[in-house]
Design an enzyme around this catalytic site. Sequence first.
Site, PDB file in Angstrom:
ATOM      1  N   ASP A  96       0.777  -0.948   0.095  1.00 43.14           N
ATOM      2  CA  ASP A  96      -0.038  -0.035  -0.325  1.00 43.14           C
ATOM      3  C   ASP A  96       0.831   1.492   0.094  1.00 43.14           C
ATOM      4  OD1 ASP A  96      -2.665   1.771   0.902  1.00 43.14           O
ATOM      5  OD2 ASP A  96      -3.178   0.184   1.294  1.00 43.14           O
ATOM      6  N   ASP A 198      -2.394   5.462  -2.661  1.00 38.69           N
ATOM      7  CA  ASP A 198      -3.984   5.269  -1.199  1.00 38.69           C
ATOM      8  C   ASP A 198      -4.057   6.404  -2.473  1.00 38.69           C
ATOM      9  OD1 ASP A 198      -5.231   4.784   1.081  1.00 38.69           O
ATOM     10  OD2 ASP A 198      -4.346   6.670   1.122  1.00 38.69           O
ATOM     11  N   GLU A 240      -5.795   4.313  -5.959  1.00 38.47           N
ATOM     12  CA  GLU A 240      -7.495   4.657  -5.519  1.00 38.47           C
ATOM     13  C   GLU A 240      -7.539   6.008  -6.120  1.00 38.47           C
ATOM     14  OE1 GLU A 240      -9.341   5.173  -1.107  1.00 38.47           O
ATOM     15  OE2 GLU A 240      -7.941   5.317  -1.815  1.00 38.47           O
ATOM     16  N   HIS A 314     -11.010  -2.372   2.746  1.00 34.44           N
ATOM     17  CA  HIS A 314     -11.329  -1.481   4.625  1.00 34.44           C
ATOM     18  C   HIS A 314     -12.203  -1.005   5.014  1.00 34.44           C
ATOM     19  CE1 HIS A 314      -8.221   0.493   2.705  1.00 34.44           C
ATOM     20  NE2 HIS A 314      -8.178   0.964   3.738  1.00 34.44           N
ATOM     21  N   ASP A 315     -12.714   0.122   3.681  1.00 39.01           N
ATOM     22  CA  ASP A 315     -13.471   1.995   4.062  1.00 39.01           C
ATOM     23  C   ASP A 315     -14.756   0.825   3.876  1.00 39.01           C
ATOM     24  OD1 ASP A 315     -11.089   2.690   4.571  1.00 39.01           O
ATOM     25  OD2 ASP A 315     -10.407   3.191   2.295  1.00 39.01           O
TER      26      ASP A 315
HETATM   27  C1  GLC Z   1      -7.743   5.580   1.893  1.00 38.87           C
HETATM   28  C2  GLC Z   1      -8.019   4.395   2.758  1.00 38.87           C
HETATM   29  C3  GLC Z   1      -8.059   5.052   3.800  1.00 38.87           C
HETATM   30  C4  GLC Z   1      -7.583   5.789   4.579  1.00 38.87           C
HETATM   31  C5  GLC Z   1      -7.704   7.241   3.561  1.00 38.87           C
HETATM   32  C6  GLC Z   1      -6.323   8.733   3.862  1.00 38.87           C
HETATM   33  O1  GLC Z   1      -8.969   5.685   1.536  1.00 38.87           O
HETATM   34  O2  GLC Z   1      -7.941   2.995   1.758  1.00 38.87           O
HETATM   35  O3  GLC Z   1      -8.349   3.479   4.728  1.00 38.87           O
HETATM   36  O4  GLC Z   1      -8.546   6.493   5.364  1.00 38.87           O
HETATM   37  O5  GLC Z   1      -7.182   6.617   2.498  1.00 38.87           O
HETATM   38  O6  GLC Z   1      -4.684   8.065   4.080  1.00 38.87           O
END
Ligand code: GLC
Length: 544
Positions: A96, A198, A240, A314-315
């Site tokens: 990640d 991320d 992402e 995980h979100d």
């Molecule tokens: C992404 C991650 C999340 C995190 C955010 C800030 O959306 O998946 O879990 O809180 O970025 O890093």
Amino acid sequence: MRWWQNAVVYQIYPRSFNDSNGDGIGDLPGIIERLDYLEDLGIDAIWLSPVYQSPNDDNGYDISDYQAIHPEFGTMEDMDQLIKEADRRNIKIIMDLVVNHTSDEHQWFIEARKGKDNNYRDYYIWRDPADDGGPPNDLKSTFSGSAWEYDEKSGQYYLHLFSKKQPDLNWENKNVRKAVYDMMNFWLDKGVGGFRMDVIDLIGKKPDEKITGNGPKLHDYLQEMHQETLKDKDVMTVGETWGATPETAKLYSDPFREELSMVFQFEHMQLDEQPGATKWDLKELDLTELKSVLSKWQTELGNQGWNSLFWNNHDLPRIVSRFGNDTDYRVESAKLFAILLHLMKGTPYIYQGEEIGMTNRKIESIDEVDDIESINMYNERLDEGYTKEELIRAINVKGRDNARTPMQWDDTHEAGFTTGKPWLPIQPNYEQINVEAALEDKNSIFYTYQKLIRLRKENPIVVWGEYELVLPEHNTVFAYKRHYKNKTWLVLANVSRNETSLELPDEAQAGNIIVSNYDRDTIDLAKIALQPFEAIVVELKYSS
Ligand code: GLC
Ligand code: CA
């Protein structure tokens, strides 16, 4: 063909996967212990949520050293061992990459905070106060409140699009970019299989113009990154990108542009919220919208991009509780969503526990919540006059802890996750829903996932077939075809708890049943009757 085009990726949230030393927190040796299980499932790669040094303000997404392992997860030797042990099983490790921001405890920020003249000052985004002394503008943090935090010492504000312990890096500074590329190369040299990036769509931000996603330099940076790190390496990358459309997805993933392998788009995950509002403003899912959004992504990328396929991470809340039915039809609906997704074109992702149908977590009060996003939202909205009941309901439906409860391995003490006390409570349903029980039952959700992964490996139609939506207006049945060479497969899914009958505008006969979630070995295409949450994939035969 690239290896990730017929691969299936499994996401591990390390805190909650498997604890090897009884401190209640999952760790790297714990993952190594479970690699045989993942090999049996058949996955090709593991996306590992962050295991780096971190004060854990956002569970590891606030990194204070990118080249060190957080002691609660183990050591760098454990990490090397994981890469090696996974490799022995033909599983790659996807790291990640969290480089939109660091932790405020990262050495760069500790330096930057020392004053305006510090060499690292410009690694972050600092602005003078507005005329009234307040924040430079009204940009909001994803985790509630202003995105600007005042720094007493220098009399300036710094930008944090997430928590105030996650200051945003200044990508306009080429030293920042160079430092990130060096760090990526450190991991590539260790033999990792790629990166999940991320909130990567935020790195080109222009905060003064209140542009956060899709900034003007975003793709220049990604192309530069590619040249400096990824080029000529046989790795996969997935960005992402919450705001991606098929048009922008092609910018990231068109192979000729040399940026990323694919992106996570989130349009299908935002259909149960009120348009223009936030994820907490709930709305019922309309299946025809889900069909049309996913079909658009299936058809519009063409050869200029590649899809990632997911329901969970995980979100996000658990799909079986979210769009499925986690009581009477838990097994059927979990398999239905698996079949629907894994027969599409793209690279599927499975989030830990999805393969055994783990469910959302029910809480009754805010004291039970761990996640910073939910807690901040709750406090902010209480002040704005919302009731506790509606906020707890929103957290139960959408909160990030839903997916973060520890993995349920068996029906012993703490579901076999730890010999101690888990950092987040185990779900009360672990005695029924656990890996051991799933492995013992030939009809379990696990074996449907295993079969779907195998189908992708053995049938080019799953990887390459053209996608065609059938019955777009039907509001409970999601049906589509895949076409490849002279083959056609039909996917039929009744996304409801009612029996449904339907007619297909098709002259085809049913051939082999490829996979199904009820015990069924034929289907009459002239008058189809589907059971609650029934899903079936059938080969079509045309008499010509
Ligand atoms: C992404 C991650 C999340 C995190 C955010 C800030 O959306 O998946 O879990 O809180 O970025 O890093
Ligand atoms: Ca541990």
